[in-house]
Each structure stands twice: as C-alpha cells, then as structure tokens.
Design a protein around this motif. Structure first.
Motif, PDB file in Angstrom:
ATOM      1  N   ALA A  30      -5.035  -3.426  -6.691  1.00  0.00           N
ATOM      2  CA  ALA A  30      -3.719  -3.562  -6.205  1.00  0.00           C
ATOM      3  C   ALA A  30      -3.121  -2.745  -5.091  1.00  0.00           C
ATOM      4  N   LEU A  31      -3.581  -1.486  -4.679  1.00  0.00           N
ATOM      5  CA  LEU A  31      -3.223  -0.708  -3.612  1.00  0.00           C
ATOM      6  C   LEU A  31      -3.436  -1.499  -2.283  1.00  0.00           C
ATOM      7  N   GLN A  64      -4.957   5.657   5.615  1.00  0.00           N
ATOM      8  CA  GLN A  64      -3.632   6.045   4.994  1.00  0.00           C
ATOM      9  C   GLN A  64      -3.741   5.758   3.390  1.00  0.00           C
ATOM     10  N   VAL A  65      -4.861   5.089   3.074  1.00  0.00           N
ATOM     11  CA  VAL A  65      -4.906   4.943   1.586  1.00  0.00           C
ATOM     12  C   VAL A  65      -6.340   5.201   1.192  1.00  0.00           C
ATOM     13  N   GLU A 122      -4.247  -4.588  -1.964  1.00  0.00           N
ATOM     14  CA  GLU A 122      -3.117  -5.981  -1.701  1.00  0.00           C
ATOM     15  C   GLU A 122      -1.841  -5.449  -1.337  1.00  0.00           C
ATOM     16  N   ALA A 123      -1.435  -4.183  -1.652  1.00  0.00           N
ATOM     17  CA  ALA A 123      -0.174  -3.861  -1.276  1.00  0.00           C
ATOM     18  C   ALA A 123      -0.224  -3.160   0.002  1.00  0.00           C
ATOM     19  N   GLY A 124      -1.561  -2.674   0.331  1.00  0.00           N
ATOM     20  CA  GLY A 124      -1.432  -2.365   1.994  1.00  0.00           C
ATOM     21  C   GLY A 124      -1.639  -3.515   2.858  1.00  0.00           C
ATOM     22  N   ILE A 125      -2.408  -4.559   2.337  1.00  0.00           N
ATOM     23  CA  ILE A 125      -2.610  -5.898   3.382  1.00  0.00           C
ATOM     24  C   ILE A 125      -1.125  -6.570   3.505  1.00  0.00           C
ATOM     25  N   GLY A 126      -0.589  -6.496   2.264  1.00  0.00           N
ATOM     26  CA  GLY A 126       0.717  -7.230   2.016  1.00  0.00           C
ATOM     27  C   GLY A 126       1.761  -6.817   2.948  1.00  0.00           C
ATOM     28  N   MET A 127       1.827  -5.465   3.129  1.00  0.00           N
ATOM     29  CA  MET A 127       2.750  -4.853   4.096  1.00  0.00           C
ATOM     30  C   MET A 127       2.447  -4.569   5.421  1.00  0.00           C
ATOM     31  N   GLY A 128       1.296  -5.342   5.701  1.00  0.00           N
ATOM     32  CA  GLY A 128       0.928  -5.467   7.210  1.00  0.00           C
ATOM     33  C   GLY A 128       0.072  -4.193   7.767  1.00  0.00           C
ATOM     34  N   MET A 129      -0.733  -3.564   6.914  1.00  0.00           N
ATOM     35  CA  MET A 129      -1.536  -2.643   7.330  1.00  0.00           C
ATOM     36  C   MET A 129      -3.026  -3.120   7.794  1.00  0.00           C
ATOM     37  N   SER A 130      -3.228  -2.652   9.018  1.00  0.00           N
ATOM     38  CA  SER A 130      -4.577  -3.319   9.634  1.00  0.00           C
ATOM     39  C   SER A 130      -5.771  -2.563   8.708  1.00  0.00           C
ATOM     40  N   GLN A 154      -5.862   1.008   9.236  1.00  0.00           N
ATOM     41  CA  GLN A 154      -4.652   1.890   8.835  1.00  0.00           C
ATOM     42  C   GLN A 154      -4.754   1.998   7.134  1.00  0.00           C
TER      43      GLN A 154
END
Lengths: 220, 377
Positions: A114-115, A132-133, A117-125, A128
């Motif tokens: 889920a994390l 960051q995560v 997906e959230a990262g990809i969905g918010m536009g992290m490369s 990143q």
C-alpha cells in the motif's frame, strides 16, 4: 590470576591489537555495506535473480575461513598481498555479503504494498520511493544484518592472525603455539568483549538511523 | 473535466487475455464527484488506475481538461492528480506534516509555503496543526489517519482526485462523519473526483454521477436519482436492491414533495369545515394554523368520520390534536417519512427556519414526487 596480571601488564598491546582488529572489521564491513545493500535492493526486482544471488552468498559463508585464507594466498601473491591485511579484509567483505544482502532484500521486499502504491500514485520516481520510503522503513532490518556481519567477522578476524593480519587473534595463536594459557585466555576474552561492544555500538547507530515514527509502533 | 474514450484493458496476452475493462466511455464535468460502483472484479478500480496511468490502457484514451494523458509524463501526471487509497498509505517514517507535503516537496515548493499549506489543510479537517504537524501516523486514530490521507491528496491543490474506496476501512460511524466532512469541503473546493466504491449507500450519498460496472463494461452512467428511478438493466435493478425507492428518498428534498397550496383551518373555524376539506380535497387530515403562522394542531379524519355526535359540532380548536412533529423544507424525504411513520402522521407540516408554515407533505404527495423522471439520463 596469572592471566589477569598478564592482561594488566600488556594493556597497551591489547589496545593496539584491538584497534588493528576493529580496523579490519570496520573497513571490510563498511565496504560490504556499500556493495551488499545495493545488491539486496536490486534483486527485489526479480525473484529468480534473488534466489540465485542468495544461494551464492550462502555458499560463500559455508567456506571455512581458514580455507578461504588459504585459497587467497596463491590468488593474491602475484599482487604482493598473499598474506596480511588485504586478504583478511577481502574475506570479511565476502562473508558479510549474505547477512546484509539477505536482510536488505527481505526488508525492501516486505515494505507494505500500500505504501509503494501510495508513493507511485503520488508521483514518486523509483529512486525517490527508495530514498524517502523503502530504505527508511528497511533500516532496522538492514542494520540487524550489518550487526550480524560485524559480530560474526570479529570472530573470523581472530583467525586472520594466522595469515599475519594482526589483531587480537595474535594472542590466541601465540597462546596455542607457546602453550601459554594466559595469552590464550586474554585473546579469547578480548575478542568476545569486543564483539559485544561492537554490537552494542551498532545497536545505538541503528536506533539513531531509525525514524522515530517507526519505533513508536514497536513500543505501543 | 475527465473524459474516457473507448478505454479498454486486457490483462495477459492479446487474444487469450482477460478483458478487465471493455470499451468504457463517460465524461465527468469539472467539479463533480463520479462514483464508480460495482461488485468486486467489475473493472472499476482498473478503470480508475488507468486515469493516472498506474495501469496502462490497452486501448482508448483518457483526457483531463482536454489534455490527452498519454502525452504527459506519468510521474508529472500523477503529481497533478490527488490520490487516496483505502489502506490510507501514510508513510510511517514521516511526520504528519511531511506526509501531507509529499507532493509539494516533490514539486519543489518552498518549505514555508508547503508547511503553511499543511497547517491550513489540517485546520480544514478540524485537526489542530500545532499538536498534529509533528506527530507520526502511528500516533493517530484510524479516523485521523484517513483525514490526513485525504488532505495529503489535496496538498498541491490538484484539480482532479482519484479516491479508491477511501473510507472503506473505517467503522460506520466514523465513515458517516468523514463523508459529511468531505462533502462540506467539496462544496468549496469543487474538485473533479473519481471515487471507487462498492457501497451503494455511499455512492448515492457522495455522487453527482454514478457509473455502474459489470464484468468490465459500463452498464449505466447517470445521476443517483435517475439511476434509482430508472435502472437500465435487470442486473442493475438487482444490484440496487428492492428498497431502491427508499434509497431515493434520501436524495429528494421536502420541497419537492410539498403541497404549497394546501388548505388549512383556524382554531375558531367550525369543525365541519375540516370535514369538507377532507372530502373535497382528499386530505387524510387537516392542519390547523395558529394566529402567528405556525402549525398548531391537526384535525384527523377519525374525528370527522367517527360516530360521536359531539364530533360534528364545535370548533376545530376543540377537536384538534397537537401536532407532534414538523419538518424543515430543506430536510430529505427519508427522514420525513421516518417521522411520519413514527408519529402516525398522514399529513406532515413543513416549516421554514422561523417555524412558519410553508406547506405540507402527505404519503400521496411523496409518492407523486417519486414518479419516474420523464427524460432518462
């Protein structure tokens, strides 16, 4: 009692050899972190590659250290480093790969999808996301691997005294060859204490590197 | 504005693959919430994820404000679209403020500006910025985490938001509260929102438009009221359930069913006048107004038709029973009908904010208001 006196009389020598010992382990494990963490991250991309790499690293760790040192003598002699500091460091780099690669791989692969997906969905490369995560979340497990490698290799380094790498293993090898229990026990106890001290120190580093947000969960 | 044209997704090899989304077309006007609704595996989530290219379409196009999303770098595209997922997905290693500022930070906003924005958003969901900014997600309750999840998607003020069952993990009470809060925010924010849900009640409550999916196909696309009134296929009718008319009542306001021209009596009128009104107009009972314009009582049909001789004489005031409830004109019909049942009131007075009588609803007027809209969507 005799041993204590011996140790007391030779505190300078113990300190000198402890520093040699630590410098071998510190240099080797540091280099191993630089190689093994990226490998551990990279192999999360493919289960097949991961299995192969982990298998190889496990094989590496099954080779007895004395045999590994022996193997390196002919390999490194042409470069003038058949014995001594360099082969010791190389052996420890090799031994450190498995615990660090395995823990890094497991920790990164374990990050909650889920994390991700959230990262990809918010536009992290992907880099990143890693910085960051995924790496911050994996730090405790990666550091546990580093601690395992460091402690295990403090033991291996003791054996490296036989190839003239120095360190606290000198006390042990001389104690054996001279049938001197004082040196033998001094070396054995010093190596053990060093391992415990290094583990505690790295535990502290682990705590400092871990986000406060993660430790809250562990306490709750 | 979001427009989907012939959007199709086939998983696996072409020819033998599974068609998850099959030639879907619809358009969501700017500022509206469109709920994608359907049973699991119907393609609603896949459709949503093709909008921010988390899943690449096999065929068809997505346009956001007229721009073809295929022409935009996926990472830039995603930064311009708010994204909320059911599992919330707050980063546990980041503080609340850092979580909210993920997209602003990715976009390189000035730190002061992004932190001020985080504080503003926290205030919007009634979370005190001073005490929440520096906390970590694990220190928040489920409801608070979900609020942060929603405002995180709003941080960079994207015109478009995708929400994947955003309130699905909450207990029913918290869910209602957050839904209401979100609808209040949406009144001022006017985002264009695609909202995936499998909960019909949630869809009816949140949606301006509902898109019902079945096996990868869009079965019907219309307003919630038209959907409930005119299900296009037997599948949708079954999906909506046999109580779909009752669900519609939530969408209708008292004003839509109100008889504004209803005749009433005064306290001093002879009771016979009430009887005549019932016979002439077919009212189940007659309301009695007080001199100050408030509804004061009701003369029921039983009094008139009852056998007692005394019932035929006297004033309305003598025979009226005090009214037990009145509804504001802006109330929804669902709660109005509930009140009518509870108090056994066949005629319900409707009042304005000052309690002044505006009209009345009866069972019959409500049923008339439910009559199927003439032009299907």
């Amino acid at each position: 009692m005799e041993t204590l006196t011996y140790a007391y009389d030779n505190l300078d020598l113990i300190a000198e050899r402890a520093i040699e010992h630590v410098s071998i382990v510190a240099v080797a494990v540091s280099i191993a972190v630089v190689t093994a963490v990226p490998i551990g991250i990279a192999i999360t991309q493919s289960k097949r590659v991961a299995d192969a790499v982990l298998y190889l690293a496990s094989m590496m760790i099954t080779v007895p250290s004395i045999a590994l040192f022996g193997l390196m003598i002919p390999l490194l002699s042409p470069f003038g480093h058949g014995i001594g500091y360099v082969p010791a460091v190389i052996a420890i780099i090799l031994y450190s790969q498995l615990p660090i690669i395995r823990n890094t791989y497991a920790a990164i692969a374990d990050v909650d999808p889920a994390l991700r997906e959230a990262g990809i969905g918010m536009g992290m490369s992907s880099s990143q996301r890693l910085r960051q995560v995924e790496i911050p979340l994996a730090i405790p497990v990666i550091m546990a691997g580093v601690r395992t490698a460091a402690v295990m290799n403090i033991g291996v380094t003791a054996i490296a005294a036989y190839i003239g790498a120095g360190g606290l293993g000198e006390f042990i090898s001389r104690g054996i060859s001279q049938s001197d229990p004082r040196q033998l026990i001094t070396g054995a106890v010093a190596v053990s204490l060093l391992a415990i001290a290094v583990d505690l120190l790295l535990a502290l580093v682990q705590k400092l590197l871990t986000s406060k947000g993660l430790s809250i969960g562990a306490a709750a | 504005m979001i427009r989907l044209e012939h959007l199709t997704k086939v998983f696996g090899a072409p020819g033998s693959g599974v068609t998850a989304v099959n030639d879907v077309n619809f358009e969501v006007p700017a500022g509206e919430i469109c709920v994608l609704l359907g049973p699991s595996g119907c393609g609603k989530t896949t459709t949503m994820k093709m909008i921010n290219r988390l899943i690449e379409p096999t065929g068809g196009k997505v346009y956001i404000d007229g721009r073809d999303t295929d022409m935009i770098d996926p990472i830039q595209l995603r930064r311009s679209i708010g994204y909320v997922i059911q599992q919330i997905g707050l980063f546990p290693n980041k503080t609340v403020a850092e979580n909210i500022c993920v997209v602003p930070d990715l976009l390189g906003w000035d730190r002061k500006k992004s932190r001020a924005r985080a504080a503003e958003l926290l205030e919007m969901v009634a979370m005190e910025p001073a005490s929440f900014m520096e906390r970590y997600p694990k220190e928040l309750s489920g409801g608070q985490q979900q609020r942060v999840g929603v405002i995180r998607a709003l941080a960079a003020d994207p015109p478009v938001m995708l929400m994947d069952e955003p309130f699905g993990a909450l207990d029913p009470i918290n869910r209602e509260v957050i839904q209401d809060e979100f609808l209040r925010m949406q009144e001022t924010l006017r985002k264009t929102i695609i909202f995936v849900s499998h909960d019909l009640d949630e869809a009816v409550k949140m949606a301006d438009k509902i898109a019902i999916f079945r096996a990868g196909r869009l079965e019907q696309f219309s307003t919630p009221d038209r959907l409930l009134a005119n299900p296009a296929t037997p599948f949708i009718e079954t999906f909506l359930g046999s109580d779909r008319t009752l669900k519609r009542l939530r969408l209708l306001r008292v004003a839509e069913a109100m008889l504004a021209e209803v005749d009433v009596v005064r306290r001093e009128d002879p009771v016979e006048k009430a009887g005549e009104l019932m016979r002439a107009k077919g009212y189940p009972a007659v309301l009695m107004l007080e001199p100050d314009g408030r509804p004061g009582g009701v003369v029921s049909g039983d009094v008139i038709s009852g056998g007692q001789a005394s019932a035929r004489s006297g004033t309305c005031g003598d025979h009226a029973e005090p009214i037990r409830a009145a509804v504001p004109v802006e109330a929804d019909l669902h709660s109005t009908v509930a009140l009518m049942f509870t108090h056994d009131m066949p005629i319900m007075p409707c009042v304005d904010e000052d309690g002044q009588f505006q009209g009345a609803v009866t069972y019959r007027s409500i049923i008339k208001s439910l009559s199927i809209p003439e032009t299907p969507a």
